[in-house]
Design a protein around this motif. Structure first.
Motif, mmCIF file in Angstrom:
data_model
loop_
_atom_site.group_PDB
_atom_site.id
_atom_site.type_symbol
_atom_site.label_atom_id
_atom_site.label_comp_id
_atom_site.label_asym_id
_atom_site.label_seq_id
_atom_site.Cartn_x
_atom_site.Cartn_y
_atom_site.Cartn_z
ATOM 1 N N LEU A 115 0.821 -5.427 -3.556
ATOM 2 C CA LEU A 115 0.622 -4.268 -3.388
ATOM 3 C C LEU A 115 0.384 -3.591 -1.911
ATOM 4 C CD1 LEU A 115 0.260 -3.350 -6.971
ATOM 5 C CD2 LEU A 115 2.422 -2.227 -5.581
ATOM 6 N N PHE A 116 -1.074 -4.452 -1.376
ATOM 7 C CA PHE A 116 -1.600 -3.942 -0.587
ATOM 8 C C PHE A 116 -1.128 -3.621 1.079
ATOM 9 C CE2 PHE A 116 -5.967 -3.809 -1.910
ATOM 10 C CZ PHE A 116 -6.541 -2.755 -1.743
ATOM 11 N N ALA A 117 0.589 -5.165 1.224
ATOM 12 C CA ALA A 117 1.517 -4.741 2.003
ATOM 13 C C ALA A 117 2.162 -3.627 1.637
ATOM 14 C CB ALA A 117 1.877 -6.262 2.167
ATOM 15 N N VAL A 118 2.558 -3.460 0.670
ATOM 16 C CA VAL A 118 3.812 -2.180 0.843
ATOM 17 C C VAL A 118 2.592 -0.968 0.599
ATOM 18 C CG1 VAL A 118 5.297 -1.205 -1.362
ATOM 19 C CG2 VAL A 118 4.900 -3.363 -1.035
ATOM 20 N N GLY A 119 1.848 -0.574 0.243
ATOM 21 C CA GLY A 119 0.839 0.476 0.404
ATOM 22 C C GLY A 119 1.147 0.513 1.832
ATOM 23 N N GLU A 120 0.823 -0.244 2.742
ATOM 24 C CA GLU A 120 0.062 -0.052 3.827
ATOM 25 C C GLU A 120 1.291 -0.151 5.209
ATOM 26 O OE1 GLU A 120 -2.958 -1.892 6.132
ATOM 27 O OE2 GLU A 120 -3.342 -2.749 5.004
ATOM 28 N N GLN A 121 2.743 -0.114 4.311
ATOM 29 C CA GLN A 121 3.735 0.625 4.814
ATOM 30 C C GLN A 121 3.548 1.906 5.068
ATOM 31 O OE1 GLN A 121 6.833 -1.991 2.519
ATOM 32 N NE2 GLN A 121 6.982 -3.349 4.634
ATOM 33 N N SER B 269 -8.925 -7.827 7.658
ATOM 34 C CA SER B 269 -8.395 -7.658 6.973
ATOM 35 C C SER B 269 -6.928 -6.465 6.971
ATOM 36 C CB SER B 269 -8.709 -8.456 5.481
ATOM 37 O OG SER B 269 -8.796 -7.272 4.542
ATOM 38 N N PHE B 270 -7.388 -5.841 6.923
ATOM 39 C CA PHE B 270 -6.257 -4.526 6.860
ATOM 40 C C PHE B 270 -5.741 -4.433 7.522
ATOM 41 C CE2 PHE B 270 -9.845 -3.922 3.154
ATOM 42 C CZ PHE B 270 -8.755 -3.788 1.460
ATOM 43 N N ALA B 271 -6.225 -4.046 9.165
ATOM 44 C CA ALA B 271 -5.871 -3.560 10.207
ATOM 45 C C ALA B 271 -4.642 -4.874 10.268
ATOM 46 C CB ALA B 271 -7.021 -4.018 11.441
ATOM 47 N N PHE B 272 -5.148 -6.544 9.698
ATOM 48 C CA PHE B 272 -4.015 -7.856 10.176
ATOM 49 C C PHE B 272 -2.806 -7.211 9.429
ATOM 50 C CE2 PHE B 272 -8.451 -10.104 11.181
ATOM 51 C CZ PHE B 272 -7.871 -10.103 11.895
ATOM 52 N N ILE B 273 -3.266 -6.519 8.153
ATOM 53 C CA ILE B 273 -1.804 -6.749 7.020
ATOM 54 C C ILE B 273 -0.876 -5.653 8.165
ATOM 55 C CG2 ILE B 273 -0.982 -5.304 5.253
ATOM 56 C CD1 ILE B 273 -3.609 -6.648 3.614
ATOM 57 N N LYS B 274 -1.990 -4.752 8.660
ATOM 58 C CA LYS B 274 -0.752 -3.870 8.909
ATOM 59 C C LYS B 274 -0.115 -4.447 10.443
ATOM 60 C CE LYS B 274 0.129 0.717 9.662
ATOM 61 N NZ LYS B 274 0.511 1.553 8.611
ATOM 62 N N VAL B 275 -0.707 -4.961 11.015
ATOM 63 C CA VAL B 275 0.026 -5.774 12.690
ATOM 64 C C VAL B 275 1.528 -7.308 12.177
ATOM 65 C CG1 VAL B 275 -0.270 -6.873 14.023
ATOM 66 C CG2 VAL B 275 -1.837 -4.886 13.959
ATOM 67 N N SER B 276 0.784 -7.729 11.297
ATOM 68 C CA SER B 276 1.449 -8.413 10.727
ATOM 69 C C SER B 276 3.151 -7.912 9.238
ATOM 70 C CB SER B 276 1.194 -9.942 9.293
ATOM 71 O OG SER B 276 -0.195 -10.434 9.606
ATOM 72 N N LEU B 277 3.037 -6.802 9.400
ATOM 73 C CA LEU B 277 4.107 -5.660 8.854
ATOM 74 C C LEU B 277 5.216 -5.454 9.303
ATOM 75 C CD1 LEU B 277 2.364 -3.531 6.100
ATOM 76 C CD2 LEU B 277 4.013 -5.532 5.210
ATOM 77 N N ASP B 278 4.640 -5.501 11.423
ATOM 78 C CA ASP B 278 6.028 -5.815 11.677
ATOM 79 C C ASP B 278 7.858 -6.659 12.258
ATOM 80 O OD1 ASP B 278 4.310 -3.289 12.993
ATOM 81 O OD2 ASP B 278 3.269 -4.575 14.636
ATOM 82 N N ALA B 279 6.346 -7.585 11.454
ATOM 83 C CA ALA B 279 7.626 -8.958 11.850
ATOM 84 C C ALA B 279 8.394 -9.413 9.908
ATOM 85 C CB ALA B 279 7.252 -9.856 11.756
ATOM 86 N N PHE B 280 6.736 -9.240 9.112
ATOM 87 C CA PHE B 280 7.208 -9.754 7.594
ATOM 88 C C PHE B 280 7.209 -8.671 6.606
ATOM 89 C CE2 PHE B 280 4.361 -12.608 10.260
ATOM 90 C CZ PHE B 280 5.411 -13.549 9.843
ATOM 91 N N GLY C 196 14.316 -13.579 0.024
ATOM 92 C CA GLY C 196 15.127 -14.225 0.909
ATOM 93 C C GLY C 196 13.596 -14.575 2.374
ATOM 94 N N TRP C 197 14.252 -15.378 3.028
ATOM 95 C CA TRP C 197 13.054 -15.758 4.170
ATOM 96 C C TRP C 197 13.674 -14.974 5.770
ATOM 97 C CZ3 TRP C 197 8.133 -17.139 2.638
ATOM 98 C CH2 TRP C 197 8.292 -17.460 1.302
ATOM 99 N N ASP C 198 14.611 -14.007 5.367
ATOM 100 C CA ASP C 198 15.187 -13.623 6.787
ATOM 101 C C ASP C 198 14.175 -13.071 6.706
ATOM 102 O OD1 ASP C 198 17.218 -14.880 7.099
ATOM 103 O OD2 ASP C 198 18.897 -13.466 5.581
ATOM 104 N N LEU C 199 13.446 -12.768 8.555
ATOM 105 C CA LEU C 199 12.147 -11.893 8.577
ATOM 106 C C LEU C 199 12.925 -9.917 8.380
ATOM 107 C CD1 LEU C 199 10.187 -14.264 11.164
ATOM 108 C CD2 LEU C 199 10.056 -13.066 7.916
ATOM 109 N N PRO C 200 12.512 -9.284 8.506
ATOM 110 C CA PRO C 200 12.868 -8.052 8.806
ATOM 111 C C PRO C 200 12.433 -7.304 10.439
ATOM 112 C CG PRO C 200 10.937 -7.636 8.023
ATOM 113 C CD PRO C 200 11.335 -8.893 8.268
ATOM 114 N N GLY C 201 12.128 -8.349 11.459
ATOM 115 C CA GLY C 201 11.495 -7.695 12.469
ATOM 116 C C GLY C 201 11.298 -9.686 13.387
ATOM 117 N N GLU C 202 10.819 -9.137 15.175
ATOM 118 C CA GLU C 202 11.119 -9.814 15.469
ATOM 119 C C GLU C 202 9.570 -11.223 15.225
ATOM 120 O OE1 GLU C 202 11.137 -10.841 20.040
ATOM 121 O OE2 GLU C 202 11.433 -8.928 19.621
ATOM 122 N N LEU C 203 9.823 -11.852 15.482
ATOM 123 C CA LEU C 203 7.712 -12.553 14.811
ATOM 124 C C LEU C 203 7.429 -13.067 16.315
ATOM 125 C CD1 LEU C 203 6.223 -14.242 13.108
ATOM 126 C CD2 LEU C 203 7.514 -16.227 13.426
#
Length: 325
Positions: free
Chosen positions: A81-87, A19-30, A203-210
């Motif tokens: 927090l895990f998502a913030v931390g993995e940034q 799951s931690f790898a999935f979080i890392k990859v997902s942060l490219d768009a969310f 809000g819901w504007d994505l920071p990266g390309e989905l």
């Protein structure tokens, strides 16, 4: 355990460890909050569907207040927090830090639950585990594993999980509600709360390309590592008991380090696996899976009364994490 349950055990550890790898990859768009909401939405849909198929029902109104509190500490805060931390740190470090959650739970349970009295075994395990966590974080390092802030965010997530587990055990477990129903209610509550927070803050504007990578990672993270994983855990609890099922936490850091290094190409320095091994050993000791060294006071054999452990031993029948990663 049967071979089928061993297979469930290994699959559960893999799902939570990956799951931690999935979080890392997902942060490219969310953003972290958007990611937390997405995995909660998918996870809640999966578990609620399983609850409906099995003809289960959501808990009654009397316990929803407690479930909402548990969802904040068990889902909203740690998922964010895990998502913030993995940034700011690696998936490997996040996974190993997650492995310390049961140790924190043991400490909090000793303070908050009268039946969970501190023992020499628990105290020894907590102290050793704290040392292992320091080794994992590696405060002497300045490069390679991200910032101290990112690592501390992961530590905060682990502590939040622990608070949730103790809260569930003290205020929800006495109602004898099926674990699947509690999980469905908790994920649903957390989804609503996270959605509201996200709407009125970032809000819901994505920071990266989905692209396909982040989207698929989010779907797998929510459906498998958040939804299906809890179904597997519930079955393990029913078949093998909560203490045996909780042993899955020993393998989660192993999978997170392996996946982080092999799939994401993360740098793994000596302190991550060494510190993780210390944490796992400490947890095994605190839960009674490893013996404490015995001290002989005389040359004669100890009496039967001295060698017979008290009923229940020192094993902690702790609430199995509803959300372990």
């Amino acid at each position: 355990m049967s071979s089928v349950n061993w297979a469930r055990f290994g699959l559960l550890a893999a799902l939570w460890g990956c799951s931690f790898a999935f979080i890392k990859v997902s942060l490219d768009a969310f953003e972290p909050l958007q990611l937390a909401f997405g995995r909660l939405l998918v996870g809640a849909l999966v578990v609620s569907a399983i609850l409906a198929v099995t003809k289960g029902a959501f808990p009654g109104r009397a316990v929803w207040g407690h479930i909402v509190v548990a969802s904040v500490f068990g889902n909203v805060v740690p998922f964010t927090l895990f998502a913030v931390g993995e940034q700011h740190t690696t998936a490997s470090v996040a996974g190993v830090v997650q492995g310390a959650t049961p140790l924190v739970t043991l400490g909090l349970a000793a303070l908050a639950i009268r039946a969970e009295k501190p023992t020499a075994r628990k105290v020894t395990g907590l102290v050793i585990g704290f040392v292992g966590l320091i080794v994992v974080v590696g405060p002497w390092r300045t490069h390679g594993l991200g910032s101290i802030g990112g690592q501390l965010a992961c530590v905060g997530a682990a502590v939040s999980y622990a608070v949730s587990f103790v809260y569930l055990r003290r205020f929800v477990a006495p109602h004898k509600i099926p674990a699947l129903a509690v999980t469905a209610a908790q994920l649903t509550s957390a989804m609503v709360i996270t959605g509201l927070i996200t709407t009125f803050t970032i809000g819901w504007d994505l920071p990266g390309e989905l692209t396909a990578g982040p989207l698929l990672s989010l779907l797998v993270l929510g459906g498998a590592s958040t939804g299906i994983a809890f179904v597997l855990m519930n079955r393990l609890i029913a078949d093998a008991g909560p203490t045996t099922a909780s042993g899955v936490n020993y393998l989660v850091p192993v999978f997170s380090v392996i996946v982080g290094a092999s799939v994401l190409g993360e740098s793994v320095t000596w302190n991550v696996p060494v510190g993780g091994a210390v944490v796992i050993t400490a947890l095994a000791l605190a839960e009674g899976r490893l013996p404490l060294p015995s001290r002989r006071t005389t040359a004669t054999a100890p009496s039967a009364a001295a060698t017979t452990p008290p009923a229940g031993g020192d094993r902690t029948q702790q609430t199995v994490p509803q959300e372990a990663c």
